[in-house]
Design an enzyme around this catalytic site. Structure first.
Site, PDB file in Angstrom:
ATOM      1  CD  GLN A 204      -2.997  -0.965   0.163  1.00  0.00           C
ATOM      2  OE1 GLN A 204      -3.242   0.114  -0.374  1.00  0.00           O
ATOM      3  NE2 GLN A 204      -3.616  -2.077  -0.179  1.00  0.00           N
ATOM      4  CE  LYS A 227      -2.737  -4.569  -2.980  1.00  0.00           C
ATOM      5  NZ  LYS A 227      -4.174  -4.634  -2.698  1.00  0.00           N
ATOM      6  CB  CYS A 365      -6.873  -9.742   3.705  1.00  0.00           C
ATOM      7  SG  CYS A 365      -7.684 -10.524   2.337  1.00  0.00           S
TER       8      CYS A 365
HETATM    9  N1  PMP Z   1      -0.278  -6.597   2.025  1.00  0.00           N
HETATM   10  C1  PMP Z   1      -1.107  -5.555   1.975  1.00  0.00           C
HETATM   11  C2  PMP Z   1      -0.953  -4.425   2.959  1.00  0.00           C
HETATM   12  C3  PMP Z   1      -2.114  -5.521   1.004  1.00  0.00           C
HETATM   13  O1  PMP Z   1      -2.954  -4.481   0.953  1.00  0.00           O
HETATM   14  C4  PMP Z   1      -2.231  -6.593   0.099  1.00  0.00           C
HETATM   15  C5  PMP Z   1      -3.335  -6.608  -0.943  1.00  0.00           C
HETATM   16  N2  PMP Z   1      -4.597  -6.268  -0.448  1.00  0.00           N
HETATM   17  C6  PMP Z   1      -1.321  -7.652   0.195  1.00  0.00           C
HETATM   18  C7  PMP Z   1      -0.356  -7.619   1.166  1.00  0.00           C
HETATM   19  C8  PMP Z   1      -1.373  -8.804  -0.757  1.00  0.00           C
HETATM   20  O2  PMP Z   1      -1.136  -8.378  -2.051  1.00  0.00           O
HETATM   21  P1  PMP Z   1      -1.431  -9.327  -3.309  1.00  0.00           P
HETATM   22  O3  PMP Z   1      -2.823  -9.869  -3.091  1.00  0.00           O
HETATM   23  O4  PMP Z   1      -1.330  -8.421  -4.479  1.00  0.00           O
HETATM   24  O5  PMP Z   1      -0.400 -10.408  -3.281  1.00  0.00           O
END
Ligand code: PMP
Length: 408
Positions: A204, A227, A365
């Site tokens: 982020q 992102k 999550c």
């Molecule tokens: N860490 C953070 C702080 C996130 O926001 C995210 C995605 N929501 C992830 C890890 C995981 O990223 P990705 O699903 O693109 O592997």
């Protein structure tokens, strides 16, 4: 500082120009994934139309060209985070895979019974579960840094948890659920005094903040292209050369070897040692356009625009009866997490969607973080460079109507 020409920026993003449920789309789900500018979309098409070829071993022109473009992205990323060399940039599937790679190679090789791994209460599951799996296997112990009511790390508690047993500090740079920007520079310095290695979850932060891995002195930085206005299914692991060199490979296969015989296999140099198999060539090539898009606007201008949107949104939403902010840290990226008194976050999300407004609802999550606040979830609006105050006005007037249902 120059302010951004948002109308011009919006013109670069085809997806924004549509109606959803009969209303102009207001896309406030940028912390989940950002939209893609035309340059990125075109680069994907152009690669398949003009350059499609496997990389690194072809003797022909197309393979040569594709290899050059692929490696150009690595060089652009090196500059983007100020790594020392291109070979410290490893392509993965995303932040999740980058963290898993470190946990299962560095972690398995160097952690033993009784060692400690330090994370915080606000971690994404991707920065919790791989360490739990490693603890189960190695006998290492997972320790969790507490946070206060505003959603900030309690620094004294963090310092108390640090000891010579701490082998890894794995910390989110900016929280996806609250927006909190952690004081990672100070945390890295404190962890280093105890000899710990530090992994930053930059999922982020990389799109909003200047990142200089040499200045921060982190050992690993993980982030996802999607992102940062880039394609999905692609991520980056930055690691310091001296660590990547002593880590065993993650997966075996083509590309990652120097020589294979049935008696013995020797491994390739970094970064290729960690890039087994045919990589995500088209997406890597297109990702360079996303980096160029960010560099052209400039991170300072992006942050200034997003900070202004955040302030504007928080001030307007705070006036609404029944609005409950979640996460009020002093230093934040452009994320507003909230609940409406008496309402389930999912219902609020559905009602906003009926007005064309895309937000995320749920635990994001980060279930342990939600447990810390005694919540099932929140509504999360997250802003990007193409968002406007007018869009925030639209969301605020919808939230006013929604909140009235239970807060007369
Ligand atoms: N860490 C953070 C702080 C996130 O926001 C995210 C995605 N929501 C992830 C890890 C995981 O990223 P990705 O699903 O693109 O592997």
């Amino acid at each position: 500082m120059m302010s951004l020409n948002v109308e011009k920026i919006r013109a670069e993003f085809p997806v924004l120009h549509q109606e959803v449920n009969g209303k102009p789309l207001v896309y406030f789900d940028n912390a989940a994934t950002t939209q893609k500018p035309k340059s990125v979309i075109d680069a994907l098409g152009n690669y398949y139309k003009l350059d499609n070829s496997n990389i690194h071993r072809g003797a022909h022109t197309l393979a040569d060209r594709a290899t050059r473009y692929f490696e150009d992205t690595r060089t652009a990323l090196k500059a983007f985070i100020n790594a020392k060399e291109d070979s410290e940039i490893i392509f993965t599937k995303g932040t999740t895979e980058s963290i898993n790679l470190v946990a299962s190679t560095f972690g398995r090789k160097f952690l033993k019974q009784g060692d400690e791994i330090l994370i915080s209460t606000m971690e994404h599951h991707a920065n919790i579960v791989p360490w739990q799996m490693l603890c189960e296997e190695s006998g290492a112990v997972l320790k969790v840094i507490p946070i206060d009511e505003s959603g900030e790390i309690i620094f004294e508690e963090f310092e108390k948890l640090l000891s010579e047993k701490t082998k890894i500090l794995a910390i989110v740079h900016a929280s996806n659920a609250l927006g909190t920007i952690n004081p990672v520079k100070e945390m890295i310095q404190a962890a280093k005094k105890q000899g710990a290695k530090v992994l930053l979850d930059g999922a982020q932060s990389t799109s909003h903040l200047h990142i200089d891995v040499q200045e921060l002195d982190c050992d690993f930085l993980c982030f996802s292209a999607h992102k940062l206005f880039g394609p999905t299914g692609l991520g980056v692991l930055y690691g310091k050369r001296e660590l990547l060199e002593v880590m065993p490979p993650y997966q075996g296969g083509g590309e990652m070897i120097k020589e294979v015989s049935f008696d013995k296999t020797t491994y390739n140099e970094i970064p290729f040692k960690f890039e087994a198999g045919t990589p995500n060539i088209a997406d890597v090539i297109a990702f360079k356009k996303a980096i160029e898009f960010i560099n052209t606007l400039g991170k300072d201008a992006i942050k200034q625009h997003e900070d202004a949107l955040l302030d504007y949104a928080v001030n307007a939403l705070s006036e609404i009866k029944g609005f409950i902010p979640v996460g009020t840290a002093r230093d934040k990226v452009s994320v507003v997490s909230f609940n409406i008194n008496g309402m389930h976050p999912f219902d609020v999300g559905v009602m906003l969607d009926a007005n064309g407004i895309a937000v995320r609802t749920g635990h994001h999550c980060t279930q342990p973080l939600m447990q810390r606040f005694g919540l099932e979830g929140t509504v999360r609006a997250s802003f990007s460079v193409y968002n406007t105050q007018t869009e925030i006005d639209q969301m605020v007037s919808s939230v006013i109507k929604i909140a009235k249902i239970k807060n007369k």
